[in-house]
Design an enzyme around this catalytic site. Structure first.
Site, PDB file in Angstrom:
ATOM      1  N   ASP A 138      52.967  -9.997  16.294  1.00 49.50           N
ATOM      2  CA  ASP A 138      52.723 -10.648  14.774  1.00 49.50           C
ATOM      3  C   ASP A 138      53.907 -11.328  14.028  1.00 49.50           C
ATOM      4  OD1 ASP A 138      51.922  -9.432  12.048  1.00 49.50           O
ATOM      5  OD2 ASP A 138      53.081  -7.492  12.710  1.00 49.50           O
ATOM      6  N   ASP A 177      45.675  -2.211  16.581  1.00 45.94           N
ATOM      7  CA  ASP A 177      47.174  -1.922  17.382  1.00 45.94           C
ATOM      8  C   ASP A 177      47.931  -0.788  15.901  1.00 45.94           C
ATOM      9  OD1 ASP A 177      49.774  -2.826  15.412  1.00 45.94           O
ATOM     10  OD2 ASP A 177      48.640  -4.026  14.656  1.00 45.94           O
ATOM     11  N   CYS A 191      40.605  15.045  30.168  1.00 47.80           N
ATOM     12  CA  CYS A 191      41.602  14.482  29.676  1.00 47.80           C
ATOM     13  C   CYS A 191      42.368  13.686  31.730  1.00 47.80           C
ATOM     14  CB  CYS A 191      42.573  13.915  29.574  1.00 47.80           C
ATOM     15  SG  CYS A 191      44.048  12.963  29.425  1.00 47.80           S
ATOM     16  N   CYS A 250      44.183  11.282  32.436  1.00 53.03           N
ATOM     17  CA  CYS A 250      45.709  10.907  33.091  1.00 53.03           C
ATOM     18  C   CYS A 250      46.541  11.332  34.028  1.00 53.03           C
ATOM     19  CB  CYS A 250      46.130  10.440  31.487  1.00 53.03           C
ATOM     20  SG  CYS A 250      47.253  12.099  30.782  1.00 53.03           S
ATOM     21  N   HIS A 283      50.356   9.986  28.198  1.00 49.55           N
ATOM     22  CA  HIS A 283      49.174  11.346  28.039  1.00 49.55           C
ATOM     23  C   HIS A 283      48.555  10.374  26.798  1.00 49.55           C
ATOM     24  CE1 HIS A 283      45.928  13.430  27.013  1.00 49.55           C
ATOM     25  NE2 HIS A 283      47.035  13.702  25.427  1.00 49.55           N
TER      26      HIS A 283
END
Length: 372
Positions: A90, A270, A308, A310, A339
């Site tokens: 950025d 983002d 999930c 993860c 996570h």
């Protein structure tokens, strides 16, 4: 940069972006690594558990410390951080907005005082590009004039006129440097401004998209306006953006924001939300978000999210994470961040699959039905 539009489903898009360092499949969420690190994680954590193809760094913060020249001599961002995939940096325009008490904007650029030591600095469109050349980011953002909402018509008008002037200066300087062999593997995106005013957004988009940028971002949203106003502005603005270049919505947002804006034609996102919320005790899941600090989780043997995949959900219980948070154990920050970022990136993968299979509306319905 190579860009390919793989599939559309309504306005939702699945694309492939190839940079020197990675192949990025969209829709994509970019974890925020403001100062060259995603908070609580290192490059090994990213490569092992999150597997992003691109993360975001911030020009202002990296310029302040350790300094862009230091990063250049240490192998630029890829060599310094050991993250081998793509970086987007950025420009610092948002910091001019968020640190407004230390900032003065004029027609040539932005004067600010360092939040670290109070020293004075001046960012021009050209200086921001020079800094990002030193950083070696794959995608650099130009300097823009971001306005908090609500704002007067006069202030928004001045913002888009200044942003357009700076954009022309930026692209001219960037292409001139490339002709000298500098930044030839880097890419540059412009930032569309205009508040929530349709006429101003159309004017800004048409002026910027007529220039030779590699991609285009929508900036100046999620800065105080209502969610529906943001969604309406995105839907209005994307019609003026090229179909053959990436579309990036900056600083957004919640899982719901991602789904809504993918459905309106956005490719890249983002936001600090998944990492910041993790550190504050808020975890995201397929059925919504919740606070792990609550007493009800002290003996809960279930994972954060049974759906999930993860490492955290495959290994640890809610009770353990609740304990770590309450004990102020630093391990909590790493596990919660892994996570939340995994959840965000997996959500993007699910959306891409739905677009490729032309079932995005069905995906969207199921996404909300689980939350209800």
């Amino acid at each position: 940069m190579q860009f390919q539009l793989d599939k559309t489903d309504g306005n939702a898009r699945a694309c492939t972006i190839k940079t020197t360092h990675s192949t990025i499949q969209t829709p994509v969420f970019m974890p925020v690594g403001t100062v060259g690190a995603v908070k609580a994680l290192d490059a090994t954590d990213l490569a092992t558990f999150i597997k992003p193809e691109i993360i975001l760094g911030n020009t202002y913060h990296l310029y302040i410390r350790p300094g862009d020249e230091t990063i250049r001599v240490m192998g630029k961002l890829h060599g310094f951080t050991k993250f081998p995939k793509s970086f987007l940096t950025d420009s610092g325009g948002f910091q001019a907005f968020s640190l407004s008490s230390n900032v003065k904007i004029d027609e040539g650029g932005i004067t600010f005082r360092s939040h670290v030591d109070g020293s004075k600095h001046y960012f021009t469109p050209q200086k921001v590009i020079d800094i990002q050349h030193n950083l070696g980011s794959d995608i650099m953002m130009i300097l823009d004039d971001l306005v908090a909402l609500p704002a007067t018509q006069e202030r928004i008008k001045a913002s888009i006129e200044r942003t357009t002037r700076w954009a022309q200066e930026s692209i001219d300087y960037f292409r001139a440097k490339q002709s000298e062999g500098i930044g030839i593997e880097q890419n540059i995106f412009a930032i569309i401004q205009g508040g929530t005013d349709n006429a101003f957004r159309e004017k800004s988009a048409k002026e910027l998209c007529a220039m030779d940028f590699d991609g285009f971002a929508i900036g100046g949203l999620s800065v105080g306006e209502a969610n529906q106003d943001m969604y309406n502005t995105v839907a209005w603005t994307t019609q003026f953006m090229p179909t053959d270049k990436p579309r990036y919505l900056m600083g957004v947002g919640t899982p719901e924001d991602l789904v809504e804006n993918v459905s309106r034609g956005i490719d890249m996102f983002d936001c600090v939300m998944p990492t910041r919320n993790a550190r504050n005790g808020t975890l995201f899941s397929s059925f919504g978000k919740f606070s792990i600090k609550k007493a009800e989780f002290k003996t809960d043997e279930r994972p954060i999210d049974p759906e999930c995949g993860c490492m955290v959900c495959q290994t640890y219980s809610r009770a353990y994470l609740c304990h770590l948070f309450r004990a102020k154990e630093i391990t909590y920050f790493r596990l919660a961040t892994i996570h939340n970022l995994y959840y965000y990136l997996d959500l993007m993968k699910q959306m891409r699959e739905a677009i490729l299979e032309e079932r995005f509306e069905a995906f969207k319905y199921e996404f909300y039905s689980k939350r209800s």
